[in-house]
Design a protein around this motif. Structure first.
Motif, short mmCIF file in Angstrom:
data_model
loop_
_atom_site.label_atom_id
_atom_site.label_comp_id
_atom_site.label_asym_id
_atom_site.label_seq_id
_atom_site.Cartn_x
_atom_site.Cartn_y
_atom_site.Cartn_z
N LEU A 86 0.82 -1.21 0.00
CA LEU A 86 0.00 0.00 0.00
C LEU A 86 0.86 1.26 0.00
N GLU A 87 1.97 1.22 0.76
CA GLU A 87 2.87 2.37 0.79
C GLU A 87 3.56 2.56 -0.55
N LYS A 88 3.94 1.45 -1.19
CA LYS A 88 4.57 1.54 -2.51
C LYS A 88 3.61 2.09 -3.55
N ALA A 89 2.31 1.76 -3.42
CA ALA A 89 1.31 2.28 -4.36
C ALA A 89 0.89 3.70 -4.02
N ALA A 90 1.49 4.32 -2.98
CA ALA A 90 1.21 5.70 -2.57
C ALA A 90 -0.21 5.88 -2.05
N LEU A 91 -0.86 4.80 -1.63
CA LEU A 91 -2.18 4.93 -1.04
C LEU A 91 -2.10 5.34 0.42
N ILE A 92 -1.00 5.05 1.09
CA ILE A 92 -0.78 5.49 2.46
C ILE A 92 0.63 6.06 2.57
N GLU A 93 0.85 6.92 3.57
CA GLU A 93 2.15 7.57 3.76
C GLU A 93 2.42 7.67 5.26
N ARG A 94 3.66 7.39 5.66
CA ARG A 94 4.04 7.49 7.07
C ARG A 94 3.98 8.95 7.52
N ASP A 95 3.43 9.16 8.70
CA ASP A 95 3.28 10.52 9.22
C ASP A 95 3.64 10.56 10.71
N GLY A 96 4.79 9.95 11.05
CA GLY A 96 5.24 9.95 12.42
C GLY A 96 4.79 8.71 13.16
N THR A 97 4.90 8.79 14.50
CA THR A 97 4.52 7.66 15.35
C THR A 97 3.67 8.16 16.51
N VAL A 98 2.89 7.25 17.08
CA VAL A 98 2.08 7.53 18.27
C VAL A 98 2.23 6.34 19.20
N ASP A 99 2.86 6.56 20.35
CA ASP A 99 3.09 5.50 21.33
C ASP A 99 3.79 4.29 20.71
N GLY A 100 4.74 4.56 19.86
CA GLY A 100 5.49 3.49 19.23
C GLY A 100 4.82 2.88 18.02
N ARG A 101 3.62 3.31 17.68
CA ARG A 101 2.89 2.79 16.51
C ARG A 101 3.05 3.76 15.35
N THR A 102 3.16 3.24 14.15
CA THR A 102 3.28 4.09 12.97
C THR A 102 1.96 4.80 12.71
N ARG A 103 2.05 6.10 12.46
CA ARG A 103 0.86 6.88 12.12
C ARG A 103 0.83 7.05 10.59
N TRP A 104 -0.35 6.80 10.01
CA TRP A 104 -0.49 6.80 8.56
C TRP A 104 -1.39 7.94 8.11
N GLN A 105 -1.08 8.48 6.93
CA GLN A 105 -1.93 9.45 6.24
C GLN A 105 -2.47 8.79 4.98
N LEU A 106 -3.79 8.70 4.84
CA LEU A 106 -4.40 8.07 3.68
C LEU A 106 -4.46 9.06 2.52
#
Length: 325
Positions: free
Chosen positions: A70-90
């Motif tokens: 999904l990240e390779k297809a640019a459908l989601i993008e990393r946007d930092g972390t929250v409590d050790g979990r990756t935060r995603w931007q759709l």
């Protein structure tokens, strides 16, 4: 939960592809879980890997691979972390091309045309050439078959056929139930091909005489078995078309039925809510029957999560699964 993000993930988001070029139905399912935890603009989605496993039933490796696709297809993008979990931007600005729907309509039209052609060919096989009989005038009879034989019959003698002779009054039976001349002719002659075909058939045919179902009837039987197993009963007509399209793509009906039963059991084990179970049409069009399902033993956990052991589903659980819709 954001309705806008969920609608985008289910209908409007472009369909990502696997390494083999097939529709990434696993990634599509995980994208819907991310959208469930996102805001209306697709931001701040940070479910844990464990949460995604719990919602989808996939193992950790399958989830991580799908996230990378999904990240390779640019459908989601990393946007930092929250409590050790990756935060995603759709990427809600990306929209599925209209050609996807046009391709489905084209495939549907091709399927209907092929089905109509098969029906015409089936009907043409049922019509067989029989002996051609041409009657001209009152006395001339022409019979045409493989040897083209013509016979003219002319009644020139004044005598009558013995069957045409009326019985005398003294020969009649006491109850006067004498057979008619037409009945005498009928009894003395062998039945014609038309009479044999039009003769009444027995009410209950023996198993040996019952006709085998044709391809369309067999496909309807297979679809009925699939629809009875699939837990969510929505849009049966569209599901029937999607089932036919899946068979046309090469899927075997028996495999579709078995996959539907396996997915149903998995949803029961995961206690999946009915609204997150895809429609049968979506399940078939997305080739979800090829999805990787977790081993039931993967649900054993010593920490958080449901405590389950590998077992066969009871009849009551299967019955409850059939009422999800």
């Amino acid at each position: 939960m954001s309705t806008e993000a969920m609608n985008w993930a289910m209908d409007d988001a472009p369909m990502s592809r696997t390494e083999k070029g097939k529709p990434d139905t696993t990634g599509r399912h995980i994208l819907q879980v991310l959208a469930e935890h996102a805001r209306s603009d697709g931001s701040n989605s940070h479910p844990s890997i464990l949460r995604i496993q719990y919602r989808t039933g996939y193992d950790r490796t399958t989830v991580q691979r799908a996230l990378r696709r999904l990240e390779k297809a640019a459908l989601i993008e990393r946007d930092g972390t929250v409590d050790g979990r990756t935060r995603w931007q759709l990427a809600m600005g990306m929209v599925r091309p209209a050609t996807d729907w046009a391709d489905l309509e084209r495939e549907e039209n091709e399927y209907r045309a092929a089905a109509a052609g098969r029906k015409r060919r089936s009907r043409s096989k049922e019509v067989t050439d029989s002996t051609s009989v041409t009657v001209t005038g009152g006395e001339s009879v022409t019979v045409t078959h493989s040897e083209s034989v013509t016979s003219d019959v002319t009644d020139s003698a004044p005598s009558r056929h013995a069957l045409n002779a009326q019985p005398s009054r003294t020969q009649r039976r006491p109850n006067h139930q004498q057979p008619s001349v037409n009945q005498l002719h009928k009894d003395s002659c062998a039945p014609s091909a038309h009479e044999r075909d039009s003769a009444p058939q027995p009410l209950f045919a023996s198993p040996a005489s019952s006709a085998e179902p044709n391809s369309e009837q067999q496909q309807e039987i297979d679809f009925a078995a699939f629809y009875a197993i699939y837990p969510r009963k929505i849009a049966k007509g569209n599901a029937r078309k999607a089932f036919a399209a899946a068979v046309k793509r090469g899927a075997k009906p028996a495999d579709l039925i078995a996959a539907a039963a396996a997915h149903r059991d998995n949803w029961v084990r995961c206690k999946t809510e009915s609204r997150f179970i895809p429609h049968p049409t979506t399940w078939l069009n997305g080739e979800r029957y090829d999805d990787e399902l977790p081993n039931p033993s993967a649900f054993q956990s010593s920490g958080s999560g449901p405590q389950t052991t590998e077992r066969n589903l009871t009849d009551e659980e299967i019955e409850n699964a059939s009422h999800f819709a």
